[in-house]
Design a protein around this motif. Structure first.
Motif, PDB file in Angstrom:
ATOM      1  N   THR A   1       0.849  -1.181   0.000  1.00  0.00           N
ATOM      2  CA  THR A   1       0.000   0.000   0.000  1.00  0.00           C
ATOM      3  C   THR A   1       0.890   1.238   0.000  1.00  0.00           C
ATOM      4  N   HIS A   2       0.277   2.398  -0.147  1.00  0.00           N
ATOM      5  CA  HIS A   2       1.081   3.615  -0.110  1.00  0.00           C
ATOM      6  C   HIS A   2       1.715   3.815   1.268  1.00  0.00           C
ATOM      7  N   SER A   3       1.035   3.338   2.319  1.00  0.00           N
ATOM      8  CA  SER A   3       1.635   3.398   3.652  1.00  0.00           C
ATOM      9  C   SER A   3       2.864   2.505   3.724  1.00  0.00           C
ATOM     10  N   SER A   4       2.733   1.272   3.210  1.00  0.00           N
ATOM     11  CA  SER A   4       3.877   0.360   3.194  1.00  0.00           C
ATOM     12  C   SER A   4       5.029   0.953   2.398  1.00  0.00           C
ATOM     13  N   ALA A   5       4.707   1.492   1.222  1.00  0.00           N
ATOM     14  CA  ALA A   5       5.746   2.039   0.355  1.00  0.00           C
ATOM     15  C   ALA A   5       6.479   3.193   1.023  1.00  0.00           C
TER      16      ALA A   5
ATOM     17  N   THR B   1      -6.951  10.052  -6.465  1.00  0.00           N
ATOM     18  CA  THR B   1      -6.876   9.206  -7.650  1.00  0.00           C
ATOM     19  C   THR B   1      -5.840   9.853  -8.569  1.00  0.00           C
ATOM     20  N   PHE B   2      -5.742   9.379  -9.788  1.00  0.00           N
ATOM     21  CA  PHE B   2      -4.750   9.929 -10.714  1.00  0.00           C
ATOM     22  C   PHE B   2      -5.348  10.954 -11.675  1.00  0.00           C
TER      23      PHE B   2
ATOM     24  N   ASP C   1       2.557   8.332  -7.259  1.00  0.00           N
ATOM     25  CA  ASP C   1       3.192   7.033  -7.079  1.00  0.00           C
ATOM     26  C   ASP C   1       4.695   7.061  -7.345  1.00  0.00           C
ATOM     27  N   ARG C   2       5.170   8.111  -7.999  1.00  0.00           N
ATOM     28  CA  ARG C   2       6.603   8.175  -8.298  1.00  0.00           C
ATOM     29  C   ARG C   2       7.431   8.527  -7.061  1.00  0.00           C
TER      30      ARG C   2
ATOM     31  N   ARG D   1      -4.647   3.215 -18.873  1.00  0.00           N
ATOM     32  CA  ARG D   1      -3.573   4.221 -18.814  1.00  0.00           C
ATOM     33  C   ARG D   1      -2.665   3.954 -17.608  1.00  0.00           C
ATOM     34  N   PHE D   2      -3.258   3.598 -16.488  1.00  0.00           N
ATOM     35  CA  PHE D   2      -2.473   3.256 -15.307  1.00  0.00           C
ATOM     36  C   PHE D   2      -1.538   2.090 -15.608  1.00  0.00           C
ATOM     37  N   ILE D   3      -2.052   1.041 -16.222  1.00  0.00           N
ATOM     38  CA  ILE D   3      -1.240  -0.133 -16.543  1.00  0.00           C
ATOM     39  C   ILE D   3      -0.116   0.237 -17.505  1.00  0.00           C
ATOM     40  N   GLU D   4      -0.437   1.077 -18.485  1.00  0.00           N
ATOM     41  CA  GLU D   4       0.575   1.501 -19.458  1.00  0.00           C
ATOM     42  C   GLU D   4       1.672   2.339 -18.798  1.00  0.00           C
ATOM     43  N   GLU D   5       1.285   3.241 -17.905  1.00  0.00           N
ATOM     44  CA  GLU D   5       2.275   4.076 -17.224  1.00  0.00           C
ATOM     45  C   GLU D   5       3.194   3.225 -16.345  1.00  0.00           C
ATOM     46  N   TYR D   6       2.631   2.246 -15.696  1.00  0.00           N
ATOM     47  CA  TYR D   6       3.454   1.350 -14.887  1.00  0.00           C
ATOM     48  C   TYR D   6       4.391   0.529 -15.771  1.00  0.00           C
TER      49      TYR D   6
END
Length: 453
Positions: free
Chosen positions: A38-42, A88-89, A109-110, A167-172
């Protein structure tokens, strides 16, 4: 509480063991075991000193390490475990829209998420990633909020949200991170999330979205597989009570979704552990044997004031049978716990669970503690690699157990002894039997035959 996994040394030939493993009765392929970043974990992992972070991630994910986790689940946008406000994005001021996704940006996320995932991927290049959204952007929802509400029931809303997820999958992918599985909504029957993003997505609406998403993924050349549902084994009565008047509560949501035309785009079903039991997986498998099953979320937790030892014992005792052994006996190809890492306060989090535990705890002072989820996952992930097959095991009703044959022909048996006494038992496949003594209240992994681990 958890005994060490061992390679069996004392082997006898022939006879009828107390737990018999039928090595020829093969069932589902195993994809792997893991937890959610999760973002907390990250954030917690990212903030560690580089050498300490590298050491921890090697310990957790290295293919030849002590844990060998091979699956990760990540949120698409914020979940309840985020150190920031919900996002969200493609967030916009109230009243504005972005049907062409001109403002789409994964910049959030970066900061921590993508760098941590890239570091994990460098350690374990074959790690599989499951991605799950908690909410579409608010301007795509009926209530204009990330909390509650539904996706707008308009063609352009389905098309735009499908494009958003692609788009999310492509960016990743551009960041070197392939998304292997996509669920279209985390906990779609939880209509009133407690202070964090969430979306009511009934069966008919999930089907409409997947009918756009499936072809869109194919046209984009993406191999991401779609998983349906992503919620509890059974409908929680509290969720059923919030069903809008005249609507079906959808007690059979996973099967209902697989009966729609969208099923051709659905690879399988994702389950959570928070209500019901894993027998429901086998019921679904009997109806749809070609669809895979994964358990994508289950968090340990305690009560305020519980000691760390009590939380460890209670979590392992419950999860050993209910999260690990029973789901695997009921056709799960993967088992994931919830947060990979949390702090000593069970956070950072935004609403939701206040007493959840992670696989590890990273305290504000930098101390790392390994929790019950660490012990649980280690018993499986280290000895049951991707490509293993579950095989049948029988006998000794006092013990819970599940067996596998790994790609090298090694037989692996995971056994939970819930009794208060040490339990001497013989296990084997009829040709090679092993005498072991299982400590009281222990989870044990026993392996024999084939090549070396």
């Amino acid at each position: 509480m958890a005994s060490l996994a061992t390679e069996a040394r004392e082997i006898t030939d022939g006879g009828n063991p107390d737990i018999f493993v039928d090595v020829d009765a093969k069932s589902q392929e195993i994809y792997g075991f893991g937890a959610a970043v999760t973002h907390s974990s990250a954030q917690l992992i990212s903030a560690m000193a580089p050498t300490t972070r590298a050491s921890l991630l090697e310990e957790l994910f290295a293919p030849d390490g002590p844990m060998r986790l091979s699956m990760i689940r990540i949120p698409i946008g914020a979940s309840d475990f985020t150190p920031t406000d919900a996002f969200t994005f493609d967030d916009l001021p109230a009243g504005e829209t972005d049907w062409d996704l001109e403002h789409f940006d994964i910049g959030t996320d970066r900061a921590a998420m993508i760098p941590v995932l890239q570091e994990i991927s460098a350690i374990s290049p074959r790690v599989r990633i499951i991605a799950s959204p908690w909410s579409p952007p608010a301007w795509l929802k009926t209530n204009g909020s990330l909390e509650g509400g539904r996706l707008l029931d308009e063609d352009r809303a389905y098309e735009t949200y499908s494009a958003y997820l692609i788009r999310f999958i492509e960016e990743y992918a551009r960041a070197g991170l392939d998304i292997d599985f996509l669920t279209v909504q985390n906990e779609p029957q939880l209509r009133n999330p407690d202070g964090y993003p969430g979306t009511d997505m009934p069966v008919w609406q999930a089907a409409k979205l997947i009918e756009k998403l499936g072809p869109g993924l194919a046209q984009s050349g993406l191999r991401t597989a779609i998983l349906g549902f992503d919620h509890n084994w059974e409908l929680n009565p509290a969720d059923a009570a919030t069903t809008p008047p005249s609507e079906d509560p959808a007690y059979e949501y996973p099967a209902d979704l697989l009966r729609t035309d969208a099923a051709r785009w659905i690879a399988g079903t994702a389950f959570h552990c928070y209500y019901g039991n894993a027998d429901r997986q086998s019921q679904l498998r009997e109806q749809f044997p070609e669809k895979t099953i994964l358990v994508t979320e289950c968090s340990g937790s305690g009560t305020h004031g519980d000691s760390q030892e009590k939380v460890f014992v209670d979590t392992l005792s419950w999860q050993a049978t209910n999260l690990l052994i029973n789901p695997l006996r009921n056709h799960a190809s993967a088992v994931l716990t919830w947060n990979l890492a949390l702090d000593e306060f069970g956070g950072p989090h935004r609403g939701g669970c206040e007493t959840c535990s992670g696989v590890v705890t990273i305290s504000t002072s930098g101390e790392i503690s390994r929790n019950a989820e660490y012990a649980l996952l280690g018993h499986a992930a280290r000895f049951v690699p991707s490509g293993s097959r579950r095989v049948d095991s029988f006998g000794t009703e006092e013990l819970s157990h599940v067996a596998f044959r790994d790609p090298n022909g090694v037989i692996v048996l995971i056994v939970w002894n819930p009794t208060s006494s040490d339990y001497p038992v013989q296990v084997g496949d009829g040709q090679h039997n092993v005498n072991v003594e299982l400590p009281a209240g222990s989870l044990s992994t026993i392996s024999w035959g084939g090549g070396e681990h």
